[in-house]
Motif scaffolding. Sequence first.
Motif, mmCIF file in Angstrom:
data_model
loop_
_atom_site.group_PDB
_atom_site.id
_atom_site.type_symbol
_atom_site.label_atom_id
_atom_site.label_comp_id
_atom_site.label_asym_id
_atom_site.label_seq_id
_atom_site.Cartn_x
_atom_site.Cartn_y
_atom_site.Cartn_z
ATOM 1 N N GLU A 93 23.754 66.547 28.141
ATOM 2 C CA GLU A 93 23.757 66.976 26.746
ATOM 3 C C GLU A 93 23.531 65.790 25.806
ATOM 4 O O GLU A 93 22.794 65.904 24.817
ATOM 5 C CB GLU A 93 25.084 67.660 26.402
ATOM 6 N N ASP A 97 20.340 65.108 23.046
ATOM 7 C CA ASP A 97 20.787 65.280 21.663
ATOM 8 C C ASP A 97 19.763 64.623 20.725
ATOM 9 O O ASP A 97 19.534 63.417 20.792
ATOM 10 C CB ASP A 97 22.152 64.633 21.477
ATOM 11 N N LYS A 129 19.870 76.200 28.688
ATOM 12 C CA LYS A 129 21.293 76.491 28.769
ATOM 13 C C LYS A 129 22.153 75.247 28.917
ATOM 14 O O LYS A 129 23.270 75.182 28.395
ATOM 15 C CB LYS A 129 21.536 77.437 29.949
ATOM 16 N N GLU A 132 20.680 70.083 25.105
ATOM 17 C CA GLU A 132 20.752 70.275 23.657
ATOM 18 C C GLU A 132 19.379 70.391 22.989
ATOM 19 O O GLU A 132 19.287 70.664 21.808
ATOM 20 C CB GLU A 132 21.536 69.124 23.016
ATOM 21 N N LYS A 249 20.926 70.937 17.323
ATOM 22 C CA LYS A 249 21.166 71.035 18.760
ATOM 23 C C LYS A 249 21.206 72.496 19.179
ATOM 24 O O LYS A 249 21.563 73.380 18.401
ATOM 25 C CB LYS A 249 22.493 70.360 19.124
ATOM 26 N N ASN A 250 20.871 72.751 20.443
ATOM 27 C CA ASN A 250 20.932 74.112 20.965
ATOM 28 C C ASN A 250 22.331 74.679 20.844
ATOM 29 O O ASN A 250 22.501 75.873 20.591
ATOM 30 C CB ASN A 250 20.493 74.120 22.433
ATOM 31 N N ASN A 251 23.335 73.853 21.026
ATOM 32 C CA ASN A 251 24.717 74.307 20.957
ATOM 33 C C ASN A 251 25.072 74.850 19.568
ATOM 34 O O ASN A 251 25.867 75.783 19.439
ATOM 35 C CB ASN A 251 25.646 73.149 21.318
#
Length: 253
Positions: A93, A97, A129, A132, A249-251
């Motif tokens: 992750e 980032d 999944k 990031e 970020k994907n999160n």
Amino acid sequence: KVKIGLATPFARAGERRAVMAALDPETTMPTKENSDDRPSSDDPRALPAWLESRKRASLVLADGSVFHGFSFGHSESTTGEVVFNTGMVGYPESLTDPSYAGQILVITFPLIGNYGVPSEERDALGLLKHFESEKIHLKAVVIQDYSFVSSHYTSKRTLSEWLKVQGIPGIYGVDTRAVTKLIRQHGAILGKVVVQGSTPAEGMEFEDPNAQNLSAQVSRRAKEIFEPQRGDDSGKPPVHILAVDCGIKNNII
């Protein structure tokens, strides 16, 4: 009884793999598919030759400090701003980032790479999944101890293999805590990752990423709409959220 000797870990390696696999069938045991090139456990005499053949690398800071180590990942020199991360886990992750764009990341946790790199599986929104963003954004990674073998049920490749594919150099064998203390005292500092056989330190200028438009480099080029599956509240009007992408970020999505 515990037998102590150089040959013991090599002689017992097959037994340990069999026992651990029996205890936990989902555990990914070290195999040729999820390990980097290293001496064969069947020939301990190959270890000294392998140690001598490792490619050297150095972290050169703008204040004149030099930290020596060994290269892994992509074998190419680079420059950037040196920063640190104290997280114990989550290097896939961190490396993806977008906020680390243009930076050389020093990870203070002593052992990195032991659980490898997960698959590029996507979630219901079509986002990666386990990462990031779509790629690694930092310029290089600096660690203390690199695990050449990854052992985790989600591991699909080693960290070094992933860095090679992404074109990102790495150094291991560096006293990362000493580097971190220096950064804390000095503040933001520029640096170079110099890999043996690549561009020497004298052939590169220190590059300040803050002089670039980093947001333009890491943000999306076009509008995207993410609509999650609706549950029992399908009768209610949907809530619309506008996110301005400056390296999201994907999160967060």
